[in-house]
Design an enzyme around this catalytic site. Structure first.
Site, PDB file in Angstrom:
ATOM      1  N   GLU A   7       0.863  -1.197   0.000  1.00  0.00           N
ATOM      2  CA  GLU A   7       0.000   0.000   0.000  1.00  0.00           C
ATOM      3  C   GLU A   7       0.888   1.231   0.000  1.00  0.00           C
ATOM      4  O   GLU A   7       0.984   1.946   0.983  1.00  0.00           O
ATOM      5  CB  GLU A   7      -0.917  -0.030   1.233  1.00  0.00           C
ATOM      6  CG  GLU A   7      -1.815   1.170   1.408  1.00  0.00           C
ATOM      7  CD  GLU A   7      -2.226   1.368   2.865  1.00  0.00           C
ATOM      8  OE1 GLU A   7      -2.967   2.329   3.130  1.00  0.00           O
ATOM      9  OE2 GLU A   7      -1.796   0.574   3.729  1.00  0.00           O
ATOM     10  N   HIS A 164      -9.563   1.604   1.083  1.00  0.00           N
ATOM     11  CA  HIS A 164      -8.769   2.597   1.808  1.00  0.00           C
ATOM     12  C   HIS A 164      -9.685   3.541   2.583  1.00  0.00           C
ATOM     13  O   HIS A 164     -10.801   3.836   2.151  1.00  0.00           O
ATOM     14  CB  HIS A 164      -7.904   3.399   0.829  1.00  0.00           C
ATOM     15  CG  HIS A 164      -6.811   4.148   1.493  1.00  0.00           C
ATOM     16  ND1 HIS A 164      -7.012   5.367   2.106  1.00  0.00           N
ATOM     17  CD2 HIS A 164      -5.495   3.848   1.659  1.00  0.00           C
ATOM     18  CE1 HIS A 164      -5.864   5.781   2.621  1.00  0.00           C
ATOM     19  NE2 HIS A 164      -4.937   4.884   2.362  1.00  0.00           N
ATOM     20  N   ASP A 288       2.604   2.146   3.824  1.00  0.00           N
ATOM     21  CA  ASP A 288       1.888   3.425   3.737  1.00  0.00           C
ATOM     22  C   ASP A 288       2.840   4.548   3.349  1.00  0.00           C
ATOM     23  O   ASP A 288       2.708   5.681   3.794  1.00  0.00           O
ATOM     24  CB  ASP A 288       1.193   3.727   5.062  1.00  0.00           C
ATOM     25  CG  ASP A 288       0.014   4.684   4.901  1.00  0.00           C
ATOM     26  OD1 ASP A 288      -0.405   4.924   3.760  1.00  0.00           O
ATOM     27  OD2 ASP A 288      -0.479   5.194   5.916  1.00  0.00           O
TER      28      ASP A 288
END
Length: 342
Positions: A7, A164, A288
């Protein structure tokens, strides 16, 4: 140990400018969170500097995903054009770095038919292995029947859907996340709480809508260790008693259709808690980036209490299986995909 981070955010200058130019009331205020430190420059880079940052962090492969809010909520024409451009640009980046990058597909969810068309088009774009989505586009929720064919196609293509977090609707923000001043209001509505409620509710609604009964091959991923839902699963499972049309209990779908990712939160206590509710087979590593910068030492500290087999699952093997990535020892899955297409 090989490390795959699933991600890892980026954006395009055109999308960033379009989001910021939206009128007040229609603009997603969470874009302001992209402005801290060197995040803006890092978001725009999906080339050499990103790969160098991966090397420094001990990350072997990143799966690129558009930073929130992506193209969600944009008018149809803009959403279609910007999604297509971003998907093509991500595909080009993968071709330049075939051993280091893959991509999640951005879909113009403002128009379900256009989203379906883009998903089908990118089935042949090298390096696209998943979908980055949100729980809502405008007032239309992801479990709305209008998106059912999109989800069915995602299942057929073996494209996991990453749900998300996104900022709550304006009315919810005003009712529940206001009164502290602009900065704190925004933080409370986003990373402090509101984001995660939004994503968790979206996943729970998909379960209760019977989505996974209709599409048993559909796989979704929730970041931030399950967006609070995993830790409230015992309570949420009681909804099963009110949903007689479901083929199984709510908690059972977490063993077959729902995965959780770390989203840069590498505290070992979160891992221990997660393993009380799911298995190591359904936990994925995500950094992230560039909002978090994971380090090899932090990854090792997270995993060292687990058996070696489970360490490998979370670090890379689960991602390889879910996203169809070739293990490091067996060559490039991108080359294999190209051979199948020819």
């Amino acid at each position: 140990m090989r490390v795959i981070a699933i991600e890892e955010h980026w954006t395009t200058p055109e999308l960033d400018q379009t989001l910021r130019a939206r009128p007040a009331g229609a603009r997603d205020e969470s874009v302001a969170l992209n402005d801290r430190g060197d995040i803006p420059a890092r978001l725009l880079d999906i080339g050499t500097e990103r790969v160098q940052a991966m090397d420094a962090a001990g990350v072997d492969v990143q799966i690129l995903s558009l930073a929130p809010p992506g193209t969600h909520g944009l008018p149809v024409r803009e959403a279609v054009a910007l999604s297509r451009a971003a998907n093509d640009r991500a595909g080009e980046a993968v071709q330049r770095h075939p051993d280091r990058l893959r991509a999640m597909t951005a879909l113009p969810m403002s128009d379900p038919d256009a989203a379906l068309a883009e998903l089908r088009r990118t089935a042949d774009v090298p390096g696209h292995v998943g979908i980055m989505s949100y729980g809502r586009c405008g007032d239309r929720l992801l479990d709305d029947p209008a998106y059912d064919e999109v989800l069915a196609t995602a299942a057929a293509l073996r494209r996991p859907v990453f749900i998300h977090p996104q900022i709550p609707p304006n009315a919810v923000r005003e009712a529940s996340y206001s009164g502290f001043g602009p900065a704190l209001d925004l933080g409370l509505a986003t990373f402090g709480w509101g984001w995660h409620i939004e994503a968790g509710v979206a996943a729970l609604r998909l379960v209760l809508r019977g989505t996974f009964d209709r599409h048993p091959d559909l796989q979704i991923v929730l970041g931030h260790w399950g967006e609070l839902l995993l830790f409230w699963l015992d309570r949420a499972d009681r909804l099963s008693d009110l949903a007689p049309r479901l083929r199984r209990r709510v908690c059972e779908y977490f063993a077959t259709n729902i995965h959780v990712a770390t989203s840069g939160m590498l505290a070992p206590r979160l891992l221990r808690h997660a393993l009380d509710h799911t298995s190591a087979d359904r936990i994925l590593l995500s950094g992230d980036y560039p909002f978090h910068r994971i380090e090899a030492a932090a990854v090792a500290d997270l995993l060292h209490t687990l058996p070696e087999e489970d360490q490998h699952k979370i670090a890379h093997a689960n991602a390889e299986k879910l996203y169809g990535l070739a293990p490091a020892s067996s060559g490039s899955d991108l080359q294999e995909a190209g051979t199948r297409q020819r």
